[in-house]
Design a protein around this motif. Structure first.
Motif, PDB file in Angstrom:
ATOM      1  N   ASP A   1      -5.671  -2.913  -4.831  1.00 14.01           N
ATOM      2  CA  ASP A   1      -5.353  -2.095  -6.037  1.00 14.01           C
ATOM      3  C   ASP A   1      -6.270  -0.955  -6.445  1.00 14.01           C
ATOM      4  N   SER A   2      -6.995  -0.415  -5.271  1.00 10.29           N
ATOM      5  CA  SER A   2      -7.793   0.930  -5.482  1.00 10.29           C
ATOM      6  C   SER A   2      -6.947   2.065  -5.515  1.00 10.29           C
ATOM      7  N   THR A   3      -7.405   3.133  -5.885  1.00 10.90           N
ATOM      8  CA  THR A   3      -6.658   4.463  -6.111  1.00 10.90           C
ATOM      9  C   THR A   3      -7.795   5.422  -5.385  1.00 10.90           C
TER      10      THR A   3
ATOM     11  N   CYS B   1     -12.169  -3.846  -5.292  1.00 16.33           N
ATOM     12  CA  CYS B   1     -10.903  -4.108  -5.836  1.00 16.33           C
ATOM     13  C   CYS B   1     -10.992  -3.165  -7.006  1.00 16.33           C
TER      14      CYS B   1
ATOM     15  N   VAL C   1     -10.937  -0.202   1.901  1.00 16.26           N
ATOM     16  CA  VAL C   1     -10.549   0.076   0.612  1.00 16.26           C
ATOM     17  C   VAL C   1      -9.947  -1.275  -0.155  1.00 16.26           C
TER      18      VAL C   1
ATOM     19  N   ALA D   1      -3.478  -1.098  -2.649  1.00 16.18           N
ATOM     20  CA  ALA D   1      -4.108   0.466  -2.455  1.00 16.18           C
ATOM     21  C   ALA D   1      -3.151   1.507  -2.619  1.00 16.18           C
TER      22      ALA D   1
ATOM     23  N   VAL E   1       0.932  -1.243  -0.037  1.00  7.90           N
ATOM     24  CA  VAL E   1      -0.022  -0.070   0.061  1.00  7.90           C
ATOM     25  C   VAL E   1       0.902   1.202  -0.238  1.00  7.90           C
TER      26      VAL E   1
END
Length: 377
Positions: free
Chosen positions: A301-303, A346, A298, A285, A268
């Protein structure tokens, strides 16, 4: 941690895939114990699954085995349950882990009436309509191979009843067996079933909101049993408030403020001036500079873009009642989404300078504006 533990079996009607395979391999390497996944051909209930796979369970000559429901978190006092069984009952008795709930919430669980001296279960009712007992079933059991005889009796009874009900629609299966209603109710009062009551933490995990609560319970447990796992304030590091877990591979800017009750996953990235509280940030993330993340999960791999605010509403048990449990809120109330923890699936992208409040965002979404009290499909 249980001496003599030989194997772990995961069971369910869940379709196995790559991620589950990778998890099994890494868990076996970490814990140095064989771990296998056994897939049911149909959803067989809490007792039907272990009865269907009884040969695999017994193949190593098991003297006893634990059954743990996957949707609970706990201190899992397994060794204590083993010692309790040795003190109470005979070699073929079974043990349920129990805990105390308040009178109102007890109706949502399996309720246990036990002998105050011996802890033998005298009466068991699953989700009663009126008050029965404040001691509830935690979904954690210690069985011996003798349990299969009792489950087998239920299976045979189901078969007989299905033969008599020739007019049934065909959707029922004799193999669908519920441990709680079908087996424990019959065993109660027979001298074979006991309850071990724990004062340690326990909670169901039926919703995303309860996952945040479960994370808080585990972080609090770490502070007592594994303080080295929790982040500490250091001169060059971020500001840590309360219990915070940070994976060693995560990159955290020194101006970020984390906690209390935050878990930061593998790989992260947390930028400058970021504030995270009561949240779980899963692997890969990225939280860009000056984002604010409160009561949120969260996803991988979320932004989250710069100056964005992502916030949910906690659904905690009553802090003034030591026996209160978390309520399983329905997703909707009065036709509206119930305010709760915000969840980003995701690979979700949140743009800069937007606000996401009390919302659920499904995976692989790229948002373009602010949202409040919505499910974004």
């Amino acid at each position: 941690q249980v001496p003599g533990m030989k194997e772990i079996l995961l069971m369910g009607f869940y379709q196995p895939h790559e991620a589950l395979g990778r998890f099994l391999v890494s868990a076996q390497q970490e814990f140095k114990i064989p771990i296998r996944y056994l897939q049911e051909y149909a959803a067989l209930g809490t007792g039907g699954g272990i009865y269907h796979f009884r040969d695999q369970i017994l193949s190593g000559g098991a003297e006893a085995f634990f059954v743990l429901n996957a949707d609970v978190c706990s201190e899992f006092p397994l060794q204590e349950m083993l010692e309790f069984r040795q003190r109470h009952g005979d070699a073929h008795s079974f043990v349920i882990l129990g805990t105390t709930a308040n009178r109102t919430q007890a109706l949502n669980y399996g309720c246990i009436v036990a002998n105050a001296d011996t802890q033998e279960v005298q009466h068991y009712v699953e989700k009663p309509s009126t008050f029965v007992s404040e001691i509830i079933n935690c979904g954690i059991y210690l069985f011996t191979p003798a349990i299969f005889q009792h489950i087998g009796e239920v299976f045979q009874r189901n078969q007989r009843e299905l033969v008599l009900e020739e007019s049934s629609n065909g959707w029922q299966r004799a193999e669908v067996i519920r441990l709680e209603q079908d087996v424990f109710t019959a065993l109660a009062g027979s001298g074979k079933l006991y309850v071990y009551k724990t004062d340690g933490f326990w909670s169901q995990i039926k919703s995303a909101g309860s996952a945040i609560y479960a994370s808080r319970l585990y972080l609090n447990q770490y502070s007592k049993s594994h303080p080295e796992r929790l982040a500490q304030n250091k001169p060059e590091g971020p500001v840590i408030r309360g219990n915070v877990y940070i994976h060693p591979t995560a990159s955290i800017d020194s101006t970020a403020v984390l906690g209390p009750n935050v878990s930061i996953g593998e790989g992260v990235t947390v930028g400058a001036g970021v504030r995270v509280r009561e949240s779980i940030v899963l692997h890969g993330a990225s939280l860009h500079d000056h984002t604010c993340v409160l009561n949120t999960i969260v996803g991988w791999d979320s932004t989250i873009g710069r100056w964005a605010r992502v916030e949910g509403t906690p659904s905690d048990p009553n802090p003034n009642d030591p026996y209160a449990k978390i309520d399983s809120e329905t997703l909707f109330r009065d036709g509206r989404l119930t305010p709760s923890i915000t969840i980003l699936g995701c690979s979700v992208t949140i743009p800069a300078e937007v606000v996401i409040l009390n919302s659920i965002v499904l995976p692989h979404k790229e948002l373009s504006r602010s949202y409040k009290n919505q499910i974004i499909l």
